[in-house]
Design an enzyme around this catalytic site. Structure first.
Site, PDB file in Angstrom:
ATOM      1  NE  ARG A  91       1.661   0.029   6.960  1.00 45.38           N
ATOM      2  CZ  ARG A  91       0.427  -0.365   6.734  1.00 45.38           C
ATOM      3  NH1 ARG A  91      -0.276  -0.943   7.683  1.00 45.38           N
ATOM      4  NH2 ARG A  91      -0.149  -0.159   5.565  1.00 45.38           N
ATOM      5  CG  HIS A 151       4.797   8.530   5.107  1.00 44.18           C
ATOM      6  ND1 HIS A 151       4.000   9.303   5.914  1.00 44.18           N
ATOM      7  CD2 HIS A 151       3.951   7.889   4.249  1.00 44.18           C
ATOM      8  CE1 HIS A 151       2.728   9.148   5.560  1.00 44.18           C
ATOM      9  NE2 HIS A 151       2.680   8.295   4.560  1.00 44.18           N
ATOM     10  NE  ARG A 175      -3.249   0.019  -0.451  1.00 42.54           N
ATOM     11  CZ  ARG A 175      -4.318   0.637   0.044  1.00 42.54           C
ATOM     12  NH1 ARG A 175      -5.024   0.078   0.985  1.00 42.54           N
ATOM     13  NH2 ARG A 175      -4.708   1.804  -0.422  1.00 42.54           N
TER      14      ARG A 175
HETATM   15  C1  LIG Z   1      -3.004   1.273  10.844  1.00 45.29           C
HETATM   16  C2  LIG Z   1      -3.353   1.274   9.379  1.00 45.29           C
HETATM   17  C3  LIG Z   1      -4.569   0.778   8.962  1.00 45.29           C
HETATM   18  C4  LIG Z   1      -4.899   0.775   7.601  1.00 45.29           C
HETATM   19  N1  LIG Z   1      -6.105   0.259   7.201  1.00 45.29           N
HETATM   20  C5  LIG Z   1      -6.410   0.221   5.884  1.00 45.29           C
HETATM   21  C6  LIG Z   1      -7.641  -0.340   5.425  1.00 45.29           C
HETATM   22  O1  LIG Z   1      -8.460  -0.785   6.219  1.00 45.29           O
HETATM   23  N2  LIG Z   1      -7.892  -0.375   4.102  1.00 45.29           N
HETATM   24  C7  LIG Z   1      -7.024   0.118   3.176  1.00 45.29           C
HETATM   25  O2  LIG Z   1      -7.299   0.070   1.987  1.00 45.29           O
HETATM   26  N3  LIG Z   1      -5.836   0.676   3.576  1.00 45.29           N
HETATM   27  C8  LIG Z   1      -5.511   0.716   4.882  1.00 45.29           C
HETATM   28  N4  LIG Z   1      -4.311   1.246   5.275  1.00 45.29           N
HETATM   29  C9  LIG Z   1      -3.377   1.741   4.246  1.00 45.29           C
HETATM   30  C10 LIG Z   1      -3.357   3.303   4.224  1.00 45.29           C
HETATM   31  O3  LIG Z   1      -4.633   3.821   3.882  1.00 45.29           O
HETATM   32  C11 LIG Z   1      -2.296   3.784   3.228  1.00 45.29           C
HETATM   33  O4  LIG Z   1      -2.653   3.398   1.930  1.00 45.29           O
HETATM   34  C12 LIG Z   1      -0.925   3.238   3.533  1.00 45.29           C
HETATM   35  O5  LIG Z   1      -0.633   3.365   4.899  1.00 45.29           O
HETATM   36  C13 LIG Z   1       0.127   3.973   2.716  1.00 45.29           C
HETATM   37  O6  LIG Z   1       0.225   5.290   3.214  1.00 45.29           O
HETATM   38  P1  LIG Z   1       0.513   6.509   2.247  1.00 45.29           P
HETATM   39  O7  LIG Z   1      -0.515   6.576   1.174  1.00 45.29           O
HETATM   40  O8  LIG Z   1       0.666   7.721   3.102  1.00 45.29           O
HETATM   41  O9  LIG Z   1       1.971   6.074   1.680  1.00 45.29           O
HETATM   42  P2  LIG Z   1       2.530   6.113   0.203  1.00 45.29           P
HETATM   43  O10 LIG Z   1       1.671   5.331  -0.724  1.00 45.29           O
HETATM   44  O11 LIG Z   1       3.981   5.724   0.308  1.00 45.29           O
HETATM   45  O12 LIG Z   1       2.449   7.621  -0.206  1.00 45.29           O
HETATM   46  C14 LIG Z   1       3.249   8.591   0.470  1.00 45.29           C
HETATM   47  C15 LIG Z   1       2.572   9.930   0.315  1.00 45.29           C
HETATM   48  O13 LIG Z   1       2.515  10.268  -1.068  1.00 45.29           O
HETATM   49  C16 LIG Z   1       1.293  10.947  -1.327  1.00 45.29           C
HETATM   50  N5  LIG Z   1       0.511  10.160  -2.297  1.00 45.29           N
HETATM   51  C17 LIG Z   1       0.810   8.922  -2.778  1.00 45.29           C
HETATM   52  N6  LIG Z   1      -0.101   8.545  -3.675  1.00 45.29           N
HETATM   53  C18 LIG Z   1      -1.018   9.542  -3.744  1.00 45.29           C
HETATM   54  C19 LIG Z   1      -2.215   9.717  -4.482  1.00 45.29           C
HETATM   55  N7  LIG Z   1      -2.688   8.817  -5.330  1.00 45.29           N
HETATM   56  N8  LIG Z   1      -2.890  10.861  -4.304  1.00 45.29           N
HETATM   57  C20 LIG Z   1      -2.452  11.818  -3.446  1.00 45.29           C
HETATM   58  N9  LIG Z   1      -1.325  11.706  -2.716  1.00 45.29           N
HETATM   59  C21 LIG Z   1      -0.617  10.576  -2.866  1.00 45.29           C
HETATM   60  C22 LIG Z   1       0.572  11.101  -0.004  1.00 45.29           C
HETATM   61  O14 LIG Z   1       0.939  12.302   0.589  1.00 45.29           O
HETATM   62  C23 LIG Z   1       1.128   9.956   0.815  1.00 45.29           C
HETATM   63  O15 LIG Z   1       1.054  10.164   2.220  1.00 45.29           O
HETATM   64  C24 LIG Z   1      -3.974   1.276   6.638  1.00 45.29           C
HETATM   65  C25 LIG Z   1      -2.750   1.777   7.081  1.00 45.29           C
HETATM   66  C26 LIG Z   1      -2.429   1.778   8.429  1.00 45.29           C
HETATM   67  C27 LIG Z   1      -1.082   2.324   8.862  1.00 45.29           C
END
Ligand SMILES: Cc1cc2nc3c(=O)[nH]c(=O)nc-3n(C[C@H](O)[C@H](O)[C@H](O)COP(=O)(O)OP(=O)(O)OC[C@H]3O[C@@H](n4cnc5c(N)ncnc54)[C@H](O)[C@@H]3O)c2cc1C
Length: 260
Positions: A185, A180, A82
């Site tokens: 995590r 991040h 993710r």
């Molecule tokens: C405790 C926990 C529970 C979770 N539960 C679920 C769940 O139930 N279901 C589920 O589907 N996911 C879940 N997730 C996954 C979560 O929603 C994120 O997808 C995942 O943690 C990756 O985070 P991120 O998008 O910040 O990181 P990255 O994908 O590494 O992205 C880093 C940063 O880049 C930017 N970015 C990246 N892509 C985009 C985009 N397309 N648009 C805008 N900005 C972008 C954002 O600023 C993002 O913070 C969970 C995560 C955690 C930690």
């Protein structure tokens, strides 16, 4: 290729530091190009890194890169994927026959009643749970082999393998996004199994970027966000607060928009 430090995770997994590029010094050098300034003292460099981290001036932290080799159960790898801002290359279960390597939890945690996504405590009948998991993984793997013996393709036979099966992948991240990932995590809300891996990565990268990681711990990992209502309460308390360190009190009042 340089280092090959490895930290064992869960029963059969690991995180291995394959390679890295950059350092705290490189972050400072990158940041100073903004101002056209040269090398300064370590104290000034530490101050600059803390300033960058505190103020989300994040692009210098995108310069260093870390390459890791991960072995983790598929259900953990799925959470891992993710995090989109990385480069991944994973073992192909179409190309290779998967090994008989499943995650066998030592202890079965119980469902949390307050957090629908989390666990709390452990279940009573550990023996029964361990047996269910053992039987299902043994059966699934032997049926997988049966399908291969029947001539079924690896890409189809793998469909019957449970997500506790171990997979391996190379994972390349820049330091900003790696921190991040760790922030999300290593957190108590993340699943315990992925926290094991995040903590292992933290141990591997801390010596590579000691000043940046310390700044991240100070300004990101161990800092908290407050809602406007919570801020009102804090403001009321801070008005009457005394501190042995006037700088800290000044900084808090400054952030809260209070007179000092
Ligand atoms: C405790 C926990 C529970 C979770 N539960 C679920 C769940 O139930 N279901 C589920 O589907 N996911 C879940 N997730 C996954 C979560 O929603 C994120 O997808 C995942 O943690 C990756 O985070 P991120 O998008 O910040 O990181 P990255 O994908 O590494 O992205 C880093 C940063 O880049 C930017 N970015 C990246 N892509 C985009 C985009 N397309 N648009 C805008 N900005 C972008 C954002 O600023 C993002 O913070 C969970 C995560 C955690 C930690």
């Amino acid at each position: 290729m340089e280092e090959s430090k490895e930290v064992k995770c869960l029963d059969k997994g690991f995180v291995r530091l394959v390679d890295h590029m950059g350092s705290d010094a490189r972050i400072v050098q990158t940041a100073r190009v903004s101002y056209g300034a040269g090398t300064k003292t370590v104290r000034e460099d530490t101050g600059l890194i803390n300033y960058l981290m505190r103020n989300d001036h994040s692009s210098p932290f995108e310069m260093p890169v870390v390459l890791l080799h991960i072995k983790a159960p598929i259900f953990i790898a799925r959470q891992w994927m993710r995090h989109r801002t990385s480069s991944v290359n994973e073992i192909s279960a179409r190309y290779s026959e998967m090994k008989d390597e499943f995650y066998h939890p030592e202890t079965w945690r119980a469902q949390s009643s307050t957090n629908k996504q989390g666990s709390f405590g452990i279940i009573e009948d550990q023996e029964a749970a361990i047996l269910i998991e053992k039987n299902i993984t043994e059966d699934a793997y032997s049926r997988y082999k049966d399908l291969l013996d029947l001539g079924a393709s690896r890409e189809m036979a793998r469909a019957i393998l449970p997500v506790g099966l171990y997979t391996e992948f190379y994972w390349q991240q820049n330091l900003k996004n790696l921190l991040h990932f760790l922030n999300l995590r290593m957190d108590a809300h993340a699943q315990q199994e992925i926290r094991v891996y995040a903590n292992a990565i933290f141990d591997l990268i801390k010596p590579l970027f000691p000043i940046s990681v310390a700044a991240w711990e100070e300004h990101v990992r161990n800092s908290v966000k407050f809602s406007p209502k919570e801020i009102e309460v804090i403001k009321a308390v801070v008005e009457y607060m005394q501190s042995e360190d006037p700088r800290i009190l000044r900084s808090i009042k400054d952030k809260l928009g209070l007179q000092y």
